[in-house]
Motif scaffolding. Structure first.
Motif, PDB file in Angstrom:
ATOM      1  N   TYR A 199     -25.087 -32.680  25.500  1.00  0.00           N
ATOM      2  CA  TYR A 199     -23.581 -32.623  24.730  1.00  0.00           C
ATOM      3  C   TYR A 199     -22.787 -31.482  24.965  1.00  0.00           C
ATOM      4  CZ  TYR A 199     -20.887 -32.545  20.665  1.00  0.00           C
ATOM      5  OH  TYR A 199     -19.718 -32.778  19.618  1.00  0.00           O
ATOM      6  N   LEU A 200     -21.797 -31.629  25.157  1.00  0.00           N
ATOM      7  CA  LEU A 200     -20.654 -30.656  25.383  1.00  0.00           C
ATOM      8  C   LEU A 200     -19.766 -30.139  24.117  1.00  0.00           C
ATOM      9  CD1 LEU A 200     -19.574 -31.639  29.299  1.00  0.00           C
ATOM     10  CD2 LEU A 200     -21.193 -29.757  28.449  1.00  0.00           C
ATOM     11  N   MET A 201     -19.110 -31.346  23.862  1.00  0.00           N
ATOM     12  CA  MET A 201     -18.032 -30.863  22.818  1.00  0.00           C
ATOM     13  C   MET A 201     -17.501 -32.276  22.110  1.00  0.00           C
ATOM     14  SD  MET A 201     -15.137 -27.995  22.605  1.00  0.00           S
ATOM     15  CE  MET A 201     -16.277 -27.078  23.614  1.00  0.00           C
ATOM     16  N   GLU A 202     -16.655 -32.304  21.472  1.00  0.00           N
ATOM     17  CA  GLU A 202     -15.946 -33.430  20.787  1.00  0.00           C
ATOM     18  C   GLU A 202     -14.640 -33.134  20.443  1.00  0.00           C
ATOM     19  OE1 GLU A 202     -16.832 -36.160  16.824  1.00  0.00           O
ATOM     20  OE2 GLU A 202     -18.145 -34.267  17.167  1.00  0.00           O
ATOM     21  N   PHE A 203     -13.638 -33.968  20.728  1.00  0.00           N
ATOM     22  CA  PHE A 203     -12.115 -34.065  20.536  1.00  0.00           C
ATOM     23  C   PHE A 203     -12.092 -34.969  19.176  1.00  0.00           C
ATOM     24  CE2 PHE A 203      -8.313 -36.523  20.656  1.00  0.00           C
ATOM     25  CZ  PHE A 203      -7.425 -35.545  20.477  1.00  0.00           C
ATOM     26  N   ARG A 204     -11.405 -34.273  18.283  1.00  0.00           N
ATOM     27  CA  ARG A 204     -11.260 -35.018  17.053  1.00  0.00           C
ATOM     28  C   ARG A 204      -9.896 -35.178  16.595  1.00  0.00           C
ATOM     29  NH1 ARG A 204     -15.857 -32.073  12.926  1.00  0.00           N
ATOM     30  NH2 ARG A 204     -17.419 -32.667  14.088  1.00  0.00           N
ATOM     31  N   SER A 205      -9.543 -36.151  15.986  1.00  0.00           N
ATOM     32  CA  SER A 205      -8.085 -36.623  15.648  1.00  0.00           C
ATOM     33  C   SER A 205      -8.344 -37.599  14.422  1.00  0.00           C
ATOM     34  CB  SER A 205      -7.416 -37.501  16.955  1.00  0.00           C
ATOM     35  OG  SER A 205      -6.420 -37.999  16.287  1.00  0.00           O
ATOM     36  N   PRO A 206      -7.240 -37.327  13.475  1.00  0.00           N
ATOM     37  CA  PRO A 206      -7.177 -38.176  12.315  1.00  0.00           C
ATOM     38  C   PRO A 206      -6.693 -39.661  12.627  1.00  0.00           C
ATOM     39  CG  PRO A 206      -5.443 -36.787  12.208  1.00  0.00           C
ATOM     40  CD  PRO A 206      -6.227 -36.404  13.407  1.00  0.00           C
ATOM     41  N   SER A 207      -6.232 -39.899  13.705  1.00  0.00           N
ATOM     42  CA  SER A 207      -5.764 -41.426  14.116  1.00  0.00           C
ATOM     43  C   SER A 207      -6.871 -42.008  14.778  1.00  0.00           C
ATOM     44  CB  SER A 207      -4.373 -41.080  15.035  1.00  0.00           C
ATOM     45  OG  SER A 207      -3.538 -40.247  14.415  1.00  0.00           O
ATOM     46  N   PRO A 208      -7.227 -43.258  14.125  1.00  0.00           N
ATOM     47  CA  PRO A 208      -8.223 -44.172  14.743  1.00  0.00           C
ATOM     48  C   PRO A 208      -7.619 -44.861  15.781  1.00  0.00           C
ATOM     49  CG  PRO A 208      -7.053 -45.339  12.725  1.00  0.00           C
ATOM     50  CD  PRO A 208      -6.766 -43.743  12.701  1.00  0.00           C
ATOM     51  N   GLN A 209      -8.663 -45.169  17.099  1.00  0.00           N
ATOM     52  CA  GLN A 209      -8.118 -45.623  18.178  1.00  0.00           C
ATOM     53  C   GLN A 209      -8.458 -47.146  18.360  1.00  0.00           C
ATOM     54  OE1 GLN A 209      -9.948 -42.599  19.690  1.00  0.00           O
ATOM     55  NE2 GLN A 209     -11.992 -43.438  19.802  1.00  0.00           N
ATOM     56  N   LYS A 210      -7.636 -47.985  18.696  1.00  0.00           N
ATOM     57  CA  LYS A 210      -7.916 -49.182  18.898  1.00  0.00           C
ATOM     58  C   LYS A 210      -8.387 -49.752  20.549  1.00  0.00           C
ATOM     59  CE  LYS A 210      -6.154 -53.864  18.867  1.00  0.00           C
ATOM     60  NZ  LYS A 210      -6.990 -54.325  17.522  1.00  0.00           N
ATOM     61  N   GLY A 211      -8.041 -49.046  21.417  1.00  0.00           N
ATOM     62  CA  GLY A 211      -8.393 -48.928  22.815  1.00  0.00           C
ATOM     63  C   GLY A 211      -7.984 -47.633  23.455  1.00  0.00           C
ATOM     64  N   LEU A 212      -8.494 -47.517  24.742  1.00  0.00           N
ATOM     65  CA  LEU A 212      -8.186 -46.390  25.562  1.00  0.00           C
ATOM     66  C   LEU A 212      -7.953 -46.877  27.075  1.00  0.00           C
ATOM     67  CD1 LEU A 212     -11.065 -43.968  24.215  1.00  0.00           C
ATOM     68  CD2 LEU A 212      -8.684 -43.626  23.769  1.00  0.00           C
TER      69      LEU A 212
END
Length: 499
Positions: A304-317
């Motif tokens: 495990y390296l790290m985590e990108f966090r955002s308050p906006s939920p994602q439907k796809g990428l």
């Protein structure tokens, strides 16, 4: 004996995620509200495609990557399908060709004009029919531009040859709906996950099932090959209903190498693997964060390296290919995140922090380019070749070669030409095999400098030729004027003598 935590030195240990500013996002997009488990987004260095919400058929937007900002509500769409679009994928070898599949049981190939759409596109370049129920998944062959795989809710996988416009193979070995398909680096193996909780490894030419794993304790949803490491990653749900990731050996699917629980959320977990950096990204549907790991051949297999966090939920990428990244900013991965509630597509860059602003060759190894390695007929006849790769420089230049031993063509040049091509004591036409990527890159830039010098010399000579032609023309005009003067003088003398 004291316990010590396992630690590995890694150049990607401090990778961090950075979301672009609002001005660099794509706003005002009516993103589809379909509950189908797909990305609904595809991107390449030229265009961004997003499946949109529409009535009376399916459609998707195709926007030039450079045209960020708020999108006009009447922006032209690709709207030829009669049902909702479920998946879209760009051709990895042609930036203007995109494939789509839909609930209308068809797969269509579209050719996007240079500069993007100016009006709604309803006529596809190719329409493929064969499935009896809706088509939920499509995947391009990684080394051949004319082959496309599709999986439908009729539990069948079709292999389409676009040169003939029809199927060349039908794989019918699944008893339930196919959830995911993935091809290895040279396209010789096809991995599938199914609703019957089985992981299958298939030979795509014959359709023969080579291996099959019964995943009772790990209900698999998604699968992806880990480059040329002969391993696979699957994401799914454990028997305690927690999201889980598992690492498999493709030569032995009797049990996973390792399993790791992620969390207790219910959203589908999408895996994204970067074969160049050996990094695995895990993004959950409906989550706002993206976790990333580094894959190792030995324990611990998943670091495990790290985590990108955002308050906006994602439907796809959507994922940008390496040839479209900003190497000057040490960007190693870029997502295009779909935020349905805000009608927004937000680019998220994964960056390696470096103090130096020069080109970092150690984090940009060879990566697949836009040149296919085989033709459809060659691959169908049994010929396998590795991916044709590129070295991406800060000047967006590419040097093509394969992962196999280097093959350099000795240019046929005379001794005089060879003497002219010696730069800093190095013969640019000599058959030299670089030992490292840096040597190859330096040789490439020297060739570019020499080409630039030769172009400047040609331009100088063209200018000199033009000047000499003008001087010659002036001399001719001067001679003609002198000749006329002499003729007039002789006529005047003759007239005087006569008088």
């Amino acid at each position: 004996m004291s316990w010590r935590p396992t630690y590995r030195s890694s150049k990607f240990r401090n990778v961090y995620g950075k979301a672009d500013n609002r001005e660099e996002c794509f706003d005002g997009i009516p993103i589809t509200r379909s509950v189908h488990d797909s990305q609904f987004c595809a991107v390449n260095p030229k265009f961004l495609a997003i499946v949109t919400e529409s009535a009376g058929g399916g459609s998707f937007l195709v926007i030039p990557v450079s045209k960020s900002g708020r999108i006009d509500p009447h922006y032209p769409k690709v709207c030829g399908h009669q049902g909702n679009v479920l998946d879209i994928k760009w051709n990895p070898f042609m930036d203007h060709v995109i494939a789509s599949c839909s609930e209308d049981c068809s797969v269509r190939i579209w050719e996007i004009p240079e500069g993007g759409l100016r009006r709604n596109m309803t006529a596809s370049a190719l329409e493929l029919h064969g499935h009896t129920r809706r088509v939920g998944l499509i995947e391009w062959h990684p080394t051949c531009s004319g082959l496309l795989f599709s999986a439908g809710y009729d539990n069948k996988i079709f292999l389409w040859n676009l040169e003939i416009g029809g199927p060349v193979k039908r794989i019918d070995c699944h008893s339930e709906v196919i959830l995911c398909i993935s091809l290895n680096a040279d396209g010789t193996l096809l991995a599938t996950t199914c609703k019957d909780n089985r992981l299958r490894l298939i030979e795509p030419r014959s359709g023969k099932v080579l291996q099959e794993a019964d995943c009772k304790n790990h209900r698999v949803n998604r699968v992806v090959f880990l480059g040329n490491t002969r391993r696979l990653i699957t994401t799914g749900v454990s028997q305690w209903n927690t999201r889980q990731v598992a690492l498999w050996d493709q030569d032995d699917l009797t049990r996973p190498i390792t399993e790791e629980e992620i969390d207790g959320l219910s959203g589908l977990l999408f895996p994204f693997y970067d074969a160049d950096t050996h990094m695995l990204y895990l993004a959950g549907k409906g989550d706002g964060n993206i976790r990333y790991y580094e894959i190792h051949k030995e324990k611990p297999y998943l670091q495990y390296l790290m985590e990108f966090r955002s308050p906006s939920p994602q439907k796809g990428l959507g994922v940008m290919p390496k040839r479209g990244l900003d190497v000057g900013a040490c960007e190693v991965f870029r997502f295009y995140k779909l935020v349905t509630l805000r009608g927004l597509v937000e680019p998220v860059s994964m960056i390696v922090p470096r103090r130096s602003e020069t080109y970092q060759e150690d984090i940009y190894p060879m990566t697949p380019g836009t040149e296919p390695a085989v033709s459809p007929d060659e691959w169908l006849s049994g010929i396998n070749r590795g991916e044709v790769c590129v070295v991406v420089s800060s000047a967006s230049s590419f040097a093509y070669f394969t992962r196999h031993p280097f093959i350099f063509v000795r240019a046929a040049a005379s001794k005089r030409e060879r003497r002219a091509m010696v730069v800093h004591g190095i013969d640019l036409l000599e058959n030299i095999q670089p030992k490292r990527d840096s040597e190859l890159l330096k040789l490439f830039f020297r060739q570019q400098d020499e080409l630039k010098r030769l172009r400047e010399e040609l331009n100088h000579r063209d200018t000199r030729i033009t000047q000499l032609e003008l001087e010659l023309k002036n001399l001719k005009n001067d001679c003609n004027s002198r000749r006329l003067q002499l003729i007039s003088i002789s006529d005047f003398i003759t007239v005087k003598g006569y008088n």
